[in-house]
Design an enzyme around this catalytic site. Structure first.
Site, short mmCIF file in Angstrom:
data_model
loop_
_atom_site.label_atom_id
_atom_site.label_comp_id
_atom_site.label_asym_id
_atom_site.label_seq_id
_atom_site.Cartn_x
_atom_site.Cartn_y
_atom_site.Cartn_z
N GLU A 256 0.88 -1.17 0.00
CA GLU A 256 0.00 0.00 0.00
C GLU A 256 0.91 1.21 0.00
O GLU A 256 1.55 1.53 1.00
CB GLU A 256 -0.92 -0.03 1.23
CG GLU A 256 -1.98 1.05 1.23
CD GLU A 256 -1.60 2.22 2.10
OE1 GLU A 256 -1.02 3.20 1.56
OE2 GLU A 256 -1.84 2.16 3.31
N CYS A 295 -1.61 8.74 3.22
CA CYS A 295 -1.50 8.10 1.91
C CYS A 295 -2.76 8.29 1.10
O CYS A 295 -2.76 8.12 -0.12
CB CYS A 295 -1.18 6.62 2.07
SG CYS A 295 -2.36 5.73 3.12
#
Length: 683
Positions: A256, A295
């Protein structure tokens, strides 16, 4: 004296050796801890987890693991104020810390509840059986079992608590132990939480180990039974994914990575609409929450070219109300970046972007700070850039400044908006603000290939939406391309990542024995009394009851039509059947099911407490007056239920296969019904 973080390995806390790393208070620059994770015997740690933690977790059922996770969540929730106090030192405000701390604990609660989607067994049976032969005596199925290895979680600095808890919640529910390697700058927060986890003694020994430090060499010992997850920069993730051991052992690796997430303003979302205001609110929130160190933060704001100036003005006003400073100072809405090194890196990236896309809000070199000093603390102003030609100046789609930074860019039509959003080459999330269903559908279908999650923002969700930047436990978190090509969480999907799927083949009776779920055509057993007179523990998979038979009459059909109010022509009007599938008045499907229930139900009081519902039902052959039907009732599956409290009745859910056949033995209806059945043991 500056404290040194310890590692938890082989069942004890221990200091590392080798190079020391200073961890700084984000707001003051003060050294608050020393991290040193070198000198650990990683081979021994893996062996310990595989021999100790893994067998203990694999033997537990999903329900037992879920209750364990719930107990852990409750324990950590009782200690959360200690974590808040420490979290301020990472530059996070109370609101920022809420995402990290209570978001992480909430993930534990969500996964604990997810146990109810699984059986009270150590494994689970996936999807539907598959017939592999014409006669049905050879079949296949899929089951999933916990892997025999270790989950290695290499986490990012921005969410030191959430990042750990959202991952271990899933691997623990799946039945695997974990080794946690947090990012060094905020490892002190992860260590504090792990200390509480270990002290609680809720997890079995070997279920969790911690490495504070760089973790050099940790992947040298992974095998094909292990799983590696990584959260961080795409560049670092690619290097780890290419580790020789990961490749040679074919180790499952999920990444990720940071991505250039976009928010798109729909053509209909003009100033004055709720959607326009929500769009501005989301951008401001994603730029300033955790000082933009998320993120999932919005890096690109894509807006209709005729609304570009309106958006720039509105966003500037919103950001102008954001006070920057020490996270504990009154009135502060945005704290510091994690440290000076990261703040300087963001400034360098902004300067690179500003070569072709000028700064239209904020100042890289000056920021007014409340309760702090920008010379010693990692503070910076929110920065908005403007890209007048996003198809020409493509740095906006390639360079990410991991801080409070976003770039505005125009589009002419929705096709351009979709193309621009996809130019990020794979993102974790994008959002579109629109109240037009056609716009929403066109955008989602066009952008879906390049994004892991898409949020549609409009007035209907304004009060309940968790927002652009909030990954949720029951939805996947991940994305294609630059975002890493992997996925975390996702409810049952996430749990499956830590399990081995295996196809099993054999006779229906053998598959029944393996899965503990009755398969059609497997052996059936009949016992001396009606199955409704057996307690939950006494019932056996495959136990069957064969009813008496009943010949359906026209009166049955007429009476059911009157009672139910179902006067569909095929049941009541024989003159309307020309050109249909039917040769005469046909019995209602629900009459057949109701009559079947009347035939198989035992009216006497017994352990069956109530009818719990119907899972599936199919009517496979018309039933006409004069046909004779009978029922076979078979125990298909047993699912134990937890007692809510000491006064609750101990019970379970029994899934029954109801097979209704006619006088030729051919099935006319098949269903799965559920009953709640009392347990003999009420302890």
């Amino acid at each position: 004296m500056t404290p040194t973080l310890e590692n938890y390995a082989l069942g004890r806390w221990m200091a590392g050796t080798g190079e020391q790393h200073e961890l700084h208070d984000a707001s003051t620059g003060e050294v608050i801890a020393i991290a040193n994770g070198e000198g650990l015997d990683y081979a021994a740690m893996f062996d310990y987890a595989r021999r100790t933690g893994n067998p203990a977790l694999r033997k537990m059922t999903f329900h037992e693991r879920g209750r364990m996770i719930k107990a852990l969540a409750l324990h950590l929730d009782s200690k959360k104020e200690d974590f808040y106090t420490l979290s301020y030192r990472s530059g996070a405000t109370r609101a920022d810390s809420w995402i990290d701390i209570e978001g992480g604990i909430g993930n534990l609660f969500a996964n604990a509840s997810l146990r109810r989607k699984f059986p009270d067994k150590p494994f689970y049976v996936e999807s539907d059986p598959i017939a592999l032969s014409k006669a049905g005596n050879f079949m296949g199925h899929h089951i999933m079992v916990p892997k025999e290895g270790v989950a290695v979680h290499i986490n990012a600095y921005n969410f030191p608590i959430w990042g750990m808890l959202e991952k271990i919640a899933v691997n623990l529910l799946a039945g695997m132990p974990a080794i946690i390697k947090p990012a060094v700058p905020t490892a002190y927060l992860t260590e504090a939480v792990v200390r509480e986890i270990i002290a609680s003694k809720i997890l079995p020994e070997g279920a969790l180990q911690l490495v504070c430090g760089t973790g050099q060499g940790i992947l040298d010992h992974v095998t094909y039974q292990d799983v590696v997850t990584f959260t961080g920069s795409a560049e670092t993730g690619r290097k780890l994914k290419a580790h020789p051991r990961v490749i040679s052992e074919a180790v499952p690796f999920t990444m990720e990575a940071d991505s250039l997430n976009a928010a798109v303003l729909g053509p209909d979302a003009v100033p004055g609409t709720v959607e326009f205001d929500l769009f501005i609110k989301e951008i401001r929130k994603e730029m300033t929450a955790k000082a933009g160190q998320k993120c999932t933060a919005i890096r690109r704001a894509i807006v209709p070219e005729n609304l570009l100036e309106d958006v720039q003005i509105a966003l500037g006003k919103a950001l102008g109300q954001t006070a920057v400073g020490h996270p504990q100072a009154e009135g502060v809405r945005m704290g510091a970046l994690v440290n000076m090194t990261q703040a300087n890196r963001v400034r360098e990236q902004v300067r690179e972007l500003a070569k072709n896309t000028p700064i239209v809000y904020g100042d890289l070199d000056n920021v007014q700070v409340i309760g702090g000093d920008c010379k010693t603390g990692a503070f910076m102003s929110p920065i908005v850039l403007l890209n007048p030609d996003p198809f020409k100046f493509t740095d906006s789609h390639e360079v990410e400044a991991f801080g409070p930074v976003a770039t505005l860019m125009p589009y002419k039509n929705l096709d351009e908006a979709i193309t621009l959003s996809n130019m990020g080459k794979g993102s974790l999330v994008c959002s579109v603000a629109t109240n037009d269903p056609r716009t929403a559908q066109e955008f989602v279908l066009g952008a879906a290939t390049h994004h892991g999650r898409i949020l549609v923002i409009n007035e209907e969700v304004a009060k309940e939406s968790t927002g652009h930047g909030s990954p949720l436990p029951l939805l996947i978190h991940g994305g294609p391309g630059r975002a890493g090509g992997g996925q975390e969480m996702g409810g049952m999907r996430g749990v499956e990542h830590f399990m081995q799927r295996v196809a099993i083949q054999g006779s229906p009776s053998m598959i029944t024995a393996i899965t503990e779920v009755y398969q059609p055509k497997a052996k059936q057993t009949e016992r001396d009394k009606h199955p409704f007179q057996y307690y939950f523990e006494e019932l056996e998979i495959g136990q069957t009851y064969t009813t008496h038979r009943h010949t359906v009459t026209e009166a049955d059909i007429t009476n059911f039509a009157q009672v139910s109010g179902d006067n569909f022509y095929a049941h009541v009007d024989a003159t309307s059947l020309e050109g249909t599938l039917f040769t005469g008045r046909v019995a209602h499907g629900y009459y057949i099911l109701s009559k079947a229930a009347g035939m198989f139900v035992d009216p006497r009081k017994g352990p069956v407490l109530l009818n719990y519902g119907l899972d599936e039902c199919r009517f496979t052959k018309p039933v006409y007056p004069g046909m004779t039907i009978g029922v076979k009732l078979t125990v298909k599956e047993k699912i134990g239920q937890e007692k809510r409290d000491a006064e609750d009745v101990a019970k379970g859910i029994v899934r029954w296969l109801v097979d209704v056949s006619d006088e030729t033995g051919e099935t006319v209806a098949v269903a799965t019904i559920l009953t709640m059945v009392k347990k003999k043991d009420q302890a």
